[in-house]
Scaffold this active site. Structure first.
Site: not given
Ligand code: C5P
Length: 224
Positions: A29-30
């Site tokens: 993810g980020n």
């Protein structure tokens, strides 16, 4: 606003991160929170636009009066963007879409060993770029660039490659700008070489500035 400048217009906004599954319990993810994209969707709604918000996983509630669709992965966001984009008068690509995803999702939890682990990744579709190829005359598109170096050069490359009307550049070098903050400091670059610099302000205010720019730009495009 009392005079709704986007009444009768349809808008698509992508927002938030994407999560790319590695196995049933892990993902890539980020740090995107979705705040900028949601603020934009709300500012467009406040101007009377009929807004579809395509959101990756966020902690934000569905905004009132906006059709919100939740997705997890870049591929799901790409698929879900097709129909609303075809109908849209304007689209804002504010999502922080993963560029790579695991080539395969393990069906069972990957067990640790004493060895290093390598996970093969493949490219995801670039939503802004693919939709940019299908853009109709009169459609307005805006993208974001979050850069750590050579900001302007990279932003202008994206403007062209993704066939955007405007690219919103936020630099991670500016304190208070970018991921997680409630504030942002942006510079807009337009396809005809226009440059607009804005001061550090709340994401809600930045969204209004961007909407002002979009309203003015739409007026210069051929309308159907
Ligand atoms: O190339 P880069 O990821 O830096 O470009 C950022 C812009 O492109 C943003 O507007 C982002 O929403 C969009 N984008 C996208 N799909 C991707 C990657 C980026 O729509 N797979």
């Amino acid at each position: 606003p009392t005079r709704k400048r986007l009444a009768g217009k349809k808008a698509l906004v992508t927002a938030g991160p994407t999560f790319e599954a590695i196995d049933p319990v892990r993902f890539i993810g980020n740090h995107s929170t979705g705040k900028m994209g949601y603020a934009l969707a709300e500012a467009l709604r406040d101007e009377g636009a009929d807004v579809t918000l395509l959101s990756g996983p966020t902690h934000l509630p569905d905004p009132a009066g906006i059709q919100t669709r939740r997705v997890q992965t870049a591929q799901e966001m790409f698929d879900a963007a097709q129909a609303p984009f075809a109908e849209a008068d304007l689209a804002v690509f504010a999502a922080a879409v993963a560029d790579y995803t695991p080539r395969e999702v393990a069906t069972q939890k990957i067990k640790k060993t004493d060895d290093d682990l390598f996970i093969p990744l493949k490219r995801t579709p670039d939503i802004a770029q693919e939709l940019g190829k299908r853009k109709r005359p009169g459609q307005l598109t805006v993208g974001f660039a979050l850069e750590t170096h050579d900001e302007e050069h990279h932003a202008l490359g994206k403007l062209t490659r993704k066939n955007l009307d405007w690219i919103v550049l936020n630099s991670l070098n500016d304190p208070g700008a970018g991921f997680g903050h409630d504030t942002n400091k942006v510079t807009l670059h337009g396809r005809n070489g226009e440059v607009r610099q804005f001061a550090l302000k709340s994401k809600v205010e930045v969204a209004r500035d961007l909407v002002d720019t979009m309203v003015a730009s739409l007026r210069t495009l051929p309308q159907h």
